[in-house]
Scaffold this motif. Sequence first.
Motif, short mmCIF file in Angstrom:
data_model
loop_
_atom_site.label_atom_id
_atom_site.label_comp_id
_atom_site.label_asym_id
_atom_site.label_seq_id
_atom_site.Cartn_x
_atom_site.Cartn_y
_atom_site.Cartn_z
N ALA A 57 0.71 -1.00 -0.11
CA ALA A 57 0.05 -0.20 -0.20
C ALA A 57 0.79 1.15 0.04
N LEU A 58 2.11 1.15 0.37
CA LEU A 58 3.14 2.41 0.30
C LEU A 58 3.80 2.52 -0.82
N LEU A 59 3.57 1.70 -2.15
CA LEU A 59 4.08 1.80 -3.24
C LEU A 59 3.35 2.83 -4.18
N ARG A 60 4.26 3.67 -4.85
CA ARG A 60 3.55 4.78 -5.75
C ARG A 60 3.83 4.14 -7.30
N GLU A 61 2.96 4.34 -7.91
CA GLU A 61 2.85 3.99 -9.30
C GLU A 61 3.29 4.94 -10.20
N LYS A 62 2.59 6.29 -10.18
CA LYS A 62 2.82 7.22 -11.19
C LYS A 62 4.21 7.76 -10.71
N GLY A 63 4.69 7.80 -12.03
CA GLY A 63 6.39 8.53 -12.20
C GLY A 63 7.24 7.70 -11.54
N THR A 64 7.16 6.37 -11.58
CA THR A 64 7.90 5.37 -11.08
C THR A 64 8.20 4.30 -11.87
N PRO A 65 9.24 3.50 -11.52
CA PRO A 65 9.54 2.20 -12.55
C PRO A 65 8.45 0.88 -11.95
N TYR A 66 7.29 1.19 -11.27
CA TYR A 66 6.39 0.14 -10.89
C TYR A 66 6.04 -0.58 -12.04
#
Length: 141
Positions: A57-66
């Motif tokens: 839940a602490l992962l960011r998708e936008k603007g990252t290598p997700y």
Amino acid sequence: MSEVLIYHNPACGTSRNTLALIRHSGIEPTVVEYLKTPPSREQLREIAAATGQPLRALLREKGTPYAELDLGNPKWSDDELLDFIAQHPILMNRPIVVTPLGTKLCRPSEEVLEILPAGKTAPFTKEDGERIEDSGERRAG
């Protein structure tokens, strides 16, 4: 309030608004620019546990290598996710605020009011012009 800490990214409007709202309430927090000084694996585990949310839940998708790392795939363990965040601190969503009343991912920024001291903070205007009215309600300490 004795200690307030914000994991902050000055390039993020939500993070800037959250920091400004904390200061507007009369508190000068400890600011950790987590892209310059990332939390350790153990700190990340503690942060996730304190929010009551899974690490994912602490992962960011936008603007990252997700997406490139396929982090939406449930096959990744928490240990592997910690490795990814250590390699790419931008994957940590922000801002995360730690206070004696709790730890919270503050998206939107006014979520921080829930973990600040009781009492009303004067109305606050975000960078985009949105006005925030504090109800004075707080999480039980």
